[in-house]
Scaffold this motif. Structure first.
Motif, PDB file in Angstrom:
ATOM      1  N   ILE A 254       0.836  -1.209   0.000  1.00  0.00           N
ATOM      2  CA  ILE A 254       0.000   0.000   0.000  1.00  0.00           C
ATOM      3  C   ILE A 254       0.864   1.250   0.000  1.00  0.00           C
ATOM      4  CG2 ILE A 254      -1.652   1.324   1.374  1.00  0.00           C
ATOM      5  CD1 ILE A 254      -2.843  -1.312   2.314  1.00  0.00           C
ATOM      6  N   GLU A 255       1.905   1.240   0.830  1.00  0.00           N
ATOM      7  CA  GLU A 255       2.782   2.414   0.880  1.00  0.00           C
ATOM      8  C   GLU A 255       3.508   2.605  -0.450  1.00  0.00           C
ATOM      9  OE1 GLU A 255       6.170   4.431   3.762  1.00  0.00           O
ATOM     10  OE2 GLU A 255       5.859   2.274   3.830  1.00  0.00           O
ATOM     11  N   GLY A 256       4.002   1.496  -1.024  1.00  0.00           N
ATOM     12  CA  GLY A 256       4.774   1.610  -2.252  1.00  0.00           C
ATOM     13  C   GLY A 256       3.951   1.997  -3.465  1.00  0.00           C
ATOM     14  N   HIS A 257       2.665   1.557  -3.498  1.00  0.00           N
ATOM     15  CA  HIS A 257       1.861   1.787  -4.699  1.00  0.00           C
ATOM     16  C   HIS A 257       0.814   2.886  -4.538  1.00  0.00           C
ATOM     17  CE1 HIS A 257       3.457  -2.303  -5.413  1.00  0.00           C
ATOM     18  NE2 HIS A 257       3.403  -1.952  -6.679  1.00  0.00           N
ATOM     19  N   VAL A 258       0.578   3.345  -3.298  1.00  0.00           N
ATOM     20  CA  VAL A 258      -0.423   4.395  -3.072  1.00  0.00           C
ATOM     21  C   VAL A 258       0.201   5.626  -2.427  1.00  0.00           C
ATOM     22  CG1 VAL A 258      -2.603   4.982  -1.955  1.00  0.00           C
ATOM     23  CG2 VAL A 258      -2.265   2.681  -2.875  1.00  0.00           C
ATOM     24  N   LEU A 259       0.814   5.436  -1.247  1.00  0.00           N
ATOM     25  CA  LEU A 259       1.324   6.585  -0.504  1.00  0.00           C
ATOM     26  C   LEU A 259       2.550   7.202  -1.169  1.00  0.00           C
ATOM     27  CD1 LEU A 259       0.930   5.295   3.174  1.00  0.00           C
ATOM     28  CD2 LEU A 259      -0.535   6.885   1.934  1.00  0.00           C
ATOM     29  N   GLN A 260       3.545   6.372  -1.524  1.00  0.00           N
ATOM     30  CA  GLN A 260       4.763   6.917  -2.109  1.00  0.00           C
ATOM     31  C   GLN A 260       4.515   7.639  -3.435  1.00  0.00           C
ATOM     32  OE1 GLN A 260       7.671   7.386  -0.845  1.00  0.00           O
ATOM     33  NE2 GLN A 260       7.206   6.347   1.075  1.00  0.00           N
ATOM     34  N   PRO A 261       3.677   7.117  -4.344  1.00  0.00           N
ATOM     35  CA  PRO A 261       3.390   7.905  -5.559  1.00  0.00           C
ATOM     36  C   PRO A 261       2.772   9.270  -5.258  1.00  0.00           C
ATOM     37  CG  PRO A 261       2.753   5.629  -5.891  1.00  0.00           C
ATOM     38  CD  PRO A 261       3.125   5.754  -4.446  1.00  0.00           C
ATOM     39  N   LEU A 262       1.936   9.342  -4.209  1.00  0.00           N
ATOM     40  CA  LEU A 262       1.375  10.636  -3.829  1.00  0.00           C
ATOM     41  C   LEU A 262       2.470  11.570  -3.316  1.00  0.00           C
ATOM     42  CD1 LEU A 262      -1.916   9.541  -2.018  1.00  0.00           C
ATOM     43  CD2 LEU A 262      -1.680  10.550  -4.297  1.00  0.00           C
ATOM     44  N   ILE A 263       3.415  11.015  -2.525  1.00  0.00           N
ATOM     45  CA  ILE A 263       4.530  11.821  -2.020  1.00  0.00           C
ATOM     46  C   ILE A 263       5.393  12.302  -3.183  1.00  0.00           C
ATOM     47  CG2 ILE A 263       6.643  11.759  -0.633  1.00  0.00           C
ATOM     48  CD1 ILE A 263       5.238   9.720   1.179  1.00  0.00           C
ATOM     49  N   GLN A 264       5.705  11.412  -4.105  1.00  0.00           N
ATOM     50  CA  GLN A 264       6.575  11.764  -5.222  1.00  0.00           C
ATOM     51  C   GLN A 264       5.902  12.753  -6.163  1.00  0.00           C
ATOM     52  OE1 GLN A 264       7.642   7.990  -6.917  1.00  0.00           O
ATOM     53  NE2 GLN A 264       9.104   7.497  -5.293  1.00  0.00           N
ATOM     54  N   ALA A 265       4.569  12.674  -6.263  1.00  0.00           N
ATOM     55  CA  ALA A 265       3.864  13.628  -7.117  1.00  0.00           C
ATOM     56  C   ALA A 265       4.003  15.046  -6.581  1.00  0.00           C
ATOM     57  CB  ALA A 265       2.378  13.242  -7.217  1.00  0.00           C
ATOM     58  N   ARG A 266       4.065  15.175  -5.254  1.00  0.00           N
ATOM     59  CA  ARG A 266       4.238  16.499  -4.647  1.00  0.00           C
ATOM     60  C   ARG A 266       5.695  16.907  -4.552  1.00  0.00           C
ATOM     61  NH1 ARG A 266       2.240  16.978   0.964  1.00  0.00           N
ATOM     62  NH2 ARG A 266       2.676  19.169   0.545  1.00  0.00           N
ATOM     63  N   ALA A 267       6.598  15.933  -4.518  1.00  0.00           N
ATOM     64  CA  ALA A 267       8.007  16.248  -4.291  1.00  0.00           C
ATOM     65  C   ALA A 267       8.822  15.974  -5.545  1.00  0.00           C
ATOM     66  CB  ALA A 267       8.527  15.440  -3.089  1.00  0.00           C
ATOM     67  N   VAL A 268       9.428  14.808  -5.643  1.00  0.00           N
ATOM     68  CA  VAL A 268      10.294  14.477  -6.764  1.00  0.00           C
ATOM     69  C   VAL A 268      10.177  12.981  -7.040  1.00  0.00           C
ATOM     70  CG1 VAL A 268      12.265  14.155  -5.221  1.00  0.00           C
ATOM     71  CG2 VAL A 268      12.667  14.594  -7.644  1.00  0.00           C
ATOM     72  N   ASP A 269      10.175  12.626  -8.309  1.00  0.00           N
ATOM     73  CA  ASP A 269      10.054  11.227  -8.705  1.00  0.00           C
ATOM     74  C   ASP A 269      11.423  10.568  -8.597  1.00  0.00           C
ATOM     75  OD1 ASP A 269       9.159   8.847  -9.628  1.00  0.00           O
ATOM     76  OD2 ASP A 269       8.906   9.472 -11.705  1.00  0.00           O
ATOM     77  N   LEU A 270      11.742  10.075  -7.408  1.00  0.00           N
ATOM     78  CA  LEU A 270      13.057   9.502  -7.130  1.00  0.00           C
ATOM     79  C   LEU A 270      13.059   8.026  -7.522  1.00  0.00           C
ATOM     80  CD1 LEU A 270      15.710  10.556  -5.846  1.00  0.00           C
ATOM     81  CD2 LEU A 270      14.957   9.530  -3.706  1.00  0.00           C
ATOM     82  N   PRO A 271      13.936   7.588  -8.410  1.00  0.00           N
ATOM     83  CA  PRO A 271      13.972   6.163  -8.794  1.00  0.00           C
ATOM     84  C   PRO A 271      14.245   5.272  -7.596  1.00  0.00           C
ATOM     85  CG  PRO A 271      15.274   7.500 -10.315  1.00  0.00           C
ATOM     86  CD  PRO A 271      14.905   8.399  -9.166  1.00  0.00           C
ATOM     87  N   PRO A 272      13.480   4.188  -7.410  1.00  0.00           N
ATOM     88  CA  PRO A 272      13.665   3.322  -6.233  1.00  0.00           C
ATOM     89  C   PRO A 272      15.065   2.731  -6.136  1.00  0.00           C
ATOM     90  CG  PRO A 272      11.577   2.851  -7.321  1.00  0.00           C
ATOM     91  CD  PRO A 272      12.325   3.776  -8.221  1.00  0.00           C
ATOM     92  N   ALA A 273      15.651   2.344  -7.282  1.00  0.00           N
ATOM     93  CA  ALA A 273      16.997   1.760  -7.246  1.00  0.00           C
ATOM     94  C   ALA A 273      18.012   2.779  -6.753  1.00  0.00           C
ATOM     95  CB  ALA A 273      17.386   1.240  -8.626  1.00  0.00           C
ATOM     96  N   LEU A 274      17.861   4.026  -7.181  1.00  0.00           N
ATOM     97  CA  LEU A 274      18.768   5.078  -6.724  1.00  0.00           C
ATOM     98  C   LEU A 274      18.656   5.271  -5.216  1.00  0.00           C
ATOM     99  CD1 LEU A 274      20.731   7.412  -7.279  1.00  0.00           C
ATOM    100  CD2 LEU A 274      18.744   8.871  -7.733  1.00  0.00           C
ATOM    101  N   LEU A 275      17.430   5.248  -4.700  1.00  0.00           N
ATOM    102  CA  LEU A 275      17.227   5.395  -3.260  1.00  0.00           C
ATOM    103  C   LEU A 275      17.835   4.225  -2.498  1.00  0.00           C
ATOM    104  CD1 LEU A 275      15.980   6.974  -0.941  1.00  0.00           C
ATOM    105  CD2 LEU A 275      13.824   5.780  -1.369  1.00  0.00           C
ATOM    106  N   LEU A 276      17.660   3.004  -3.000  1.00  0.00           N
ATOM    107  CA  LEU A 276      18.207   1.820  -2.336  1.00  0.00           C
ATOM    108  C   LEU A 276      19.725   1.893  -2.251  1.00  0.00           C
ATOM    109  CD1 LEU A 276      17.940  -1.049  -1.180  1.00  0.00           C
ATOM    110  CD2 LEU A 276      17.975  -1.898  -3.534  1.00  0.00           C
TER     111      LEU A 276
END
Length: 324
Positions: A254-276
């Motif tokens: 839920i966090e990965g497919h609902v909450l995080q896209p909402l966060i990234q839409a307001r902030a920055v679309d950070l690639p998951p591999a880059l974050l890892l």
């Protein structure tokens, strides 16, 4: 020489960045408050700090005893949980291989005890760093323009406008990311505690609180929080332990497919591999404090690179992060 100096002062630089994160958060809350109350900046900041202190104090007064009891129950229940988990593993096909685990754990515990003094000193240093971040963040939030102008004056005149634009974009994105991340922490922590409580897992409130705090560290934090929840589930039954694991898996989806896209839409679309990889790399270089600050640091660096290098150095305006 500058790279060597930065490496030697890496802990200080991380504390400074932590203070920037606190300052951005406080300044963002003060700016939001000024939209509702026509008060000066210093008054809005003072009200925000006072409200935060009152809220935290109220939480401690209302739930402090319960949380302390949950933590104490967690401390006393976890060894029994490990014993049941170990017994369950021994009854399976991997039983003979599991026999060596207690000896390995005892060896690890002996090594840990040998370095106990260093661990205590490190924890004390972490508290000192946290206090410095909070105090420094208050100073930065009180006079953000002063420190921003001072930083820009260190640069050549013909680069100040570009740097000012990049700083504005990174501050905006960091503020949006922090707001979304704290909302995600609240939602995931509450749902985790509720789900574990419905399953009958002991210390569900404490696990929910732990999950909320660790959720600030993407990817790694939820995995760390799931371990004690699953172990405590084994004190009830293997089925409850499996249910606890499913709770974490479902909520992370839920966090990965609902909450995080909402966060990234307001902030920055950070690639998951880059974050890892940034979590791993910054953690290796700077230790536990680096892991905690890795996500916001990656967000800021990502925006600065796109503004200062991709957009201006490579003359690719389509990849620039827009400034509101």
């Amino acid at each position: 020489g500058l790279a060597l100096l930065a490496w030697q002062l890496s802990e200080l630089l991380l504390v400074v960045f932590g203070a920037v994160v606190v300052g951005v958060l406080l300044h963002g809350l003060a700016s939001a408050l000024r939209k509702w109350l026509p008060v000066p900046e210093w008054a809005a900041l003072g009200l925000v700090i006072l409200l935060l202190v009152l809220i935290l104090s109220s939480i401690v007064l209302l739930f402090g005893a319960e949380v302390a009891a949950q933590i104490d129950a967690f401390r006393t229940t976890l060894p029994a949980a490990w014993n049941k988990f170990h017994a369950w593993l021994q009854s399976g096909p991997l039983g003979p291989q599991i026999e060596s685990i207690p000896d390995q754990l005892r060896d690890g515990a002996s090594t840990l005890a040998t370095h106990a003094g260093a661990i205590v000193l490190s924890a004390g240093g972490g508290i000192t760093d946290a206090v410095l971040m909070i105090v420094g963040g208050v100073y930065l939030a009180a006079q953000p323009k002063l420190y921003r102008r001072g930083l820009l004056r260190l640069l050549p005149r013909d680069r100040r406008d570009v740097a000012d634009e990049a700083l504005a974009a990174s501050g905006q994105v960091l503020r949006a990311w922090l707001g979304g991340q704290f909302l995600a922490m609240l939602v995931i922590g509450s749902l985790t505690g509720l789900g574990l409580w419905l399953l009958g897992v002991p210390v569900a409130l404490g696990i929910g609180l732990l999950t909320a705090l660790l959720d600030f560290i993407p990817i790694v934090g939820p995995i760390v929080a799931a371990v004690p929840a699953v172990l405590l589930g084994f004190t009830v039954s293997p089925q409850v332990a499996l249910g606890a694991l499913l709770v974490f898996v479902v909520l992370q989806q839920i966090e990965g497919h609902v909450l995080q896209p909402l966060i990234q839409a307001r902030a920055v679309d950070l690639p998951p591999a880059l974050l890892l990889f940034s979590l791993f790399g910054i953690g290796v270089l700077f230790g536990p404090m680096g892991v905690v600050l890795a996500a916001p640091l990656t967000v800021v660096i990502y925006v600065l690179v796109k503004h200062l290098y991709v957009h201006h150095a490579l003359d690719d305006p389509d990849d620039a992060v827009p400034v509101a």
